[in-house]
Scaffold this motif. Sequence first.
Motif, PDB file in Angstrom:
ATOM      1  N   GLY A 189       0.802  -1.219   0.000  1.00 52.88           N
ATOM      2  CA  GLY A 189       0.000   0.000   0.000  1.00 52.88           C
ATOM      3  C   GLY A 189       0.830   1.261   0.000  1.00 52.88           C
ATOM      4  O   GLY A 189       1.646   1.493   0.893  1.00 52.88           O
ATOM      5  N   CYS A 190       0.656   2.073  -1.057  1.00 49.68           N
ATOM      6  CA  CYS A 190       1.328   3.382  -1.127  1.00 49.68           C
ATOM      7  C   CYS A 190       0.542   4.252  -2.094  1.00 49.68           C
ATOM      8  O   CYS A 190       0.121   3.782  -3.153  1.00 49.68           O
ATOM      9  N   THR A 191       0.356   5.521  -1.720  1.00 46.94           N
ATOM     10  CA  THR A 191      -0.415   6.427  -2.584  1.00 46.94           C
ATOM     11  C   THR A 191       0.472   7.517  -3.199  1.00 46.94           C
ATOM     12  O   THR A 191      -0.019   8.398  -3.893  1.00 46.94           O
ATOM     13  N   PHE A 192       1.763   7.481  -2.956  1.00 49.04           N
ATOM     14  CA  PHE A 192       2.630   8.559  -3.447  1.00 49.04           C
ATOM     15  C   PHE A 192       2.830   8.520  -4.967  1.00 49.04           C
ATOM     16  O   PHE A 192       2.989   9.555  -5.600  1.00 49.04           O
ATOM     17  N   ASN A 193       2.868   7.323  -5.516  1.00 49.85           N
ATOM     18  CA  ASN A 193       2.986   7.187  -6.971  1.00 49.85           C
ATOM     19  C   ASN A 193       4.193   7.927  -7.556  1.00 49.85           C
ATOM     20  O   ASN A 193       4.081   8.637  -8.554  1.00 49.85           O
ATOM     21  N   CYS A 194       5.341   7.791  -6.941  1.00 58.56           N
ATOM     22  CA  CYS A 194       6.562   8.429  -7.438  1.00 58.56           C
ATOM     23  C   CYS A 194       6.879   7.901  -8.846  1.00 58.56           C
ATOM     24  O   CYS A 194       6.751   6.691  -9.090  1.00 58.56           O
ATOM     25  N   LYS A 195       7.324   8.802  -9.717  1.00 58.75           N
ATOM     26  CA  LYS A 195       7.682   8.399 -11.077  1.00 58.75           C
ATOM     27  C   LYS A 195       8.816   7.367 -11.036  1.00 58.75           C
ATOM     28  O   LYS A 195       9.817   7.569 -10.344  1.00 58.75           O
ATOM     29  N   ASN A 196       8.645   6.283 -11.786  1.00 56.54           N
ATOM     30  CA  ASN A 196       9.633   5.195 -11.844  1.00 56.54           C
ATOM     31  C   ASN A 196       9.904   4.542 -10.481  1.00 56.54           C
ATOM     32  O   ASN A 196      11.040   4.137 -10.191  1.00 56.54           O
ATOM     33  N   CYS A 197       8.877   4.474  -9.673  1.00 56.25           N
ATOM     34  CA  CYS A 197       8.976   3.740  -8.396  1.00 56.25           C
ATOM     35  C   CYS A 197       9.562   2.357  -8.661  1.00 56.25           C
ATOM     36  O   CYS A 197       9.209   1.694  -9.635  1.00 56.25           O
ATOM     37  N   PHE A 198      10.469   1.934  -7.780  1.00 56.92           N
ATOM     38  CA  PHE A 198      11.150   0.643  -7.975  1.00 56.92           C
ATOM     39  C   PHE A 198      10.298  -0.533  -7.489  1.00 56.92           C
ATOM     40  O   PHE A 198      10.673  -1.674  -7.656  1.00 56.92           O
ATOM     41  N   ASN A 199       9.142  -0.242  -6.861  1.00 52.56           N
ATOM     42  CA  ASN A 199       8.341  -1.309  -6.274  1.00 52.56           C
ATOM     43  C   ASN A 199       6.848  -1.140  -6.558  1.00 52.56           C
ATOM     44  O   ASN A 199       6.044  -1.153  -5.623  1.00 52.56           O
TER      45      ASN A 199
ATOM     46  N   GLU B 151       4.560  -2.979  -7.502  1.00 55.43           N
ATOM     47  CA  GLU B 151       3.674  -4.063  -7.069  1.00 55.43           C
ATOM     48  C   GLU B 151       3.232  -3.908  -5.612  1.00 55.43           C
ATOM     49  O   GLU B 151       2.341  -4.609  -5.149  1.00 55.43           O
ATOM     50  N   THR B 152       3.836  -2.953  -4.913  1.00 53.91           N
ATOM     51  CA  THR B 152       3.456  -2.753  -3.503  1.00 53.91           C
ATOM     52  C   THR B 152       2.410  -1.639  -3.329  1.00 53.91           C
ATOM     53  O   THR B 152       2.046  -1.312  -2.203  1.00 53.91           O
ATOM     54  N   HIS B 153       1.941  -1.028  -4.406  1.00 48.36           N
ATOM     55  CA  HIS B 153       1.041   0.138  -4.260  1.00 48.36           C
ATOM     56  C   HIS B 153      -0.375  -0.220  -3.809  1.00 48.36           C
ATOM     57  O   HIS B 153      -1.028   0.562  -3.127  1.00 48.36           O
ATOM     58  N   ASP B 154      -0.856  -1.378  -4.214  1.00 52.59           N
ATOM     59  CA  ASP B 154      -2.242  -1.766  -3.951  1.00 52.59           C
ATOM     60  C   ASP B 154      -2.394  -2.245  -2.497  1.00 52.59           C
ATOM     61  O   ASP B 154      -1.759  -3.222  -2.099  1.00 52.59           O
TER      62      ASP B 154
ATOM     63  N   LEU C  25      10.129  -1.704   4.770  1.00 51.48           N
ATOM     64  CA  LEU C  25      10.035  -0.909   3.549  1.00 51.48           C
ATOM     65  C   LEU C  25       8.646  -1.105   2.944  1.00 51.48           C
ATOM     66  O   LEU C  25       7.788  -1.766   3.497  1.00 51.48           O
ATOM     67  N   GLY C  26       8.476  -0.535   1.745  1.00 49.02           N
ATOM     68  CA  GLY C  26       7.150  -0.689   1.134  1.00 49.02           C
ATOM     69  C   GLY C  26       7.234  -0.650  -0.372  1.00 49.02           C
ATOM     70  O   GLY C  26       8.293  -0.895  -0.944  1.00 49.02           O
ATOM     71  N   GLY C  27       6.066  -0.129  -0.862  1.00 47.84           N
ATOM     72  CA  GLY C  27       4.900   0.391  -0.165  1.00 47.84           C
ATOM     73  C   GLY C  27       5.254   1.523   0.802  1.00 47.84           C
ATOM     74  O   GLY C  27       6.365   2.002   0.835  1.00 47.84           O
ATOM     75  N   GLU C  28       4.255   1.894   1.557  1.00 45.82           N
ATOM     76  CA  GLU C  28       4.458   2.972   2.526  1.00 45.82           C
ATOM     77  C   GLU C  28       4.122   2.467   3.927  1.00 45.82           C
ATOM     78  O   GLU C  28       2.956   2.426   4.316  1.00 45.82           O
ATOM     79  N   PRO C  29       5.173   2.129   4.711  1.00 48.44           N
ATOM     80  CA  PRO C  29       4.937   1.585   6.047  1.00 48.44           C
ATOM     81  C   PRO C  29       4.205   2.560   6.971  1.00 48.44           C
ATOM     82  O   PRO C  29       3.527   2.127   7.890  1.00 48.44           O
TER      83      PRO C  29
ATOM     84  N   SER D 282      10.468   5.582   4.423  1.00 45.90           N
ATOM     85  CA  SER D 282       9.139   6.187   4.297  1.00 45.90           C
ATOM     86  C   SER D 282       9.171   7.375   3.344  1.00 45.90           C
ATOM     87  O   SER D 282      10.143   8.152   3.334  1.00 45.90           O
ATOM     88  N   GLY D 283       8.101   7.534   2.589  1.00 48.35           N
ATOM     89  CA  GLY D 283       7.953   8.726   1.738  1.00 48.35           C
ATOM     90  C   GLY D 283       7.611   9.959   2.562  1.00 48.35           C
ATOM     91  O   GLY D 283       7.767  11.089   2.095  1.00 48.35           O
ATOM     92  N   PHE D 284       7.123   9.760   3.790  1.00 46.47           N
ATOM     93  CA  PHE D 284       6.843  10.900   4.670  1.00 46.47           C
ATOM     94  C   PHE D 284       8.153  11.412   5.245  1.00 46.47           C
ATOM     95  O   PHE D 284       9.023  10.627   5.625  1.00 46.47           O
TER      96      PHE D 284
ATOM     97  N   GLN E 275      10.018  11.050  -0.467  1.00 45.48           N
ATOM     98  CA  GLN E 275       9.607  10.288  -1.658  1.00 45.48           C
ATOM     99  C   GLN E 275      10.765  10.202  -2.661  1.00 45.48           C
ATOM    100  O   GLN E 275      11.633  11.063  -2.677  1.00 45.48           O
ATOM    101  N   TYR E 276      10.709   9.190  -3.488  1.00 45.05           N
ATOM    102  CA  TYR E 276      11.716   9.043  -4.546  1.00 45.05           C
ATOM    103  C   TYR E 276      11.431  10.053  -5.665  1.00 45.05           C
ATOM    104  O   TYR E 276      10.316  10.114  -6.175  1.00 45.05           O
ATOM    105  N   VAL E 277      12.447  10.861  -6.001  1.00 46.29           N
ATOM    106  CA  VAL E 277      12.304  11.849  -7.080  1.00 46.29           C
ATOM    107  C   VAL E 277      13.216  11.418  -8.223  1.00 46.29           C
ATOM    108  O   VAL E 277      14.445  11.448  -8.097  1.00 46.29           O
TER     109      VAL E 277
HETATM  110  S1  SF4 Z   1       6.983   6.183  -1.720  1.00 46.58           S
HETATM  111 FE1  SF4 Z   1       8.217   4.394  -2.291  1.00 46.58          FE
HETATM  112  S2  SF4 Z   1       6.740   2.759  -2.775  1.00 46.58           S
HETATM  113 FE2  SF4 Z   1       5.603   4.688  -2.735  1.00 46.58          FE
HETATM  114  S3  SF4 Z   1       5.566   5.332  -4.901  1.00 46.58           S
HETATM  115 FE3  SF4 Z   1       7.314   6.351  -3.915  1.00 46.58          FE
HETATM  116  S4  SF4 Z   1       9.076   4.993  -4.300  1.00 46.58           S
HETATM  117 FE4  SF4 Z   1       7.192   3.809  -4.689  1.00 46.58          FE
END
Ligand code: SF4
Length: 163
Positions: free
Chosen positions: A25-35, A37-40, A70-74, A103-105, A126-128
Amino acid sequence: MRYNKIRKMDISNGPGIRISIFVQGCTFNCKNCFNPETHDFNSGEKFTKDTINSILELCSKEYISGLSILGGEPLHPKNIQEVTLLAKEFKQKYPNKTLWVWSGFEFEMLKNKEILNYIDVLVDGQYVDDLHNPKLKWCGSSNQRVIDVIKSLKNDKIILLEE
Ligand code: SF4
């Protein structure tokens, strides 16, 4: 809460050989997130008391330096309660092993959260993608910080981990 996977021998996420859990679970949706499959939030496996017990059991091995979350967003509001419970039980059982959390926070947004009392190192932000730097050891982009949480709370200012 649900989780994507547990690694029983992780050498890429924090120092030494570690147990790691990737929460779902993660709602940040960073561009080119490496994971991605963990968003849902509804995917993966259910996180239960048995999951905590098996993680704690895996952490008991002498060669395990600590736990990485890690996550997703713990620390998303939907996940933070159960992640805090895991963090608390881990630290109570293994005060000399380290807890690393990604954490993205940002740290400033988490200041009053109980979980900070149990974390040794927080990799925040968040990943930029535009700031991607493959030379960084524990994060993907240069805006992210590797924070020594214990020292930061003690000094009431952000202190980065010295390595
Ligand atoms: S916070 Fe992490 S898991 Fe969530 S979208 Fe960004 S890089 Fe992906």
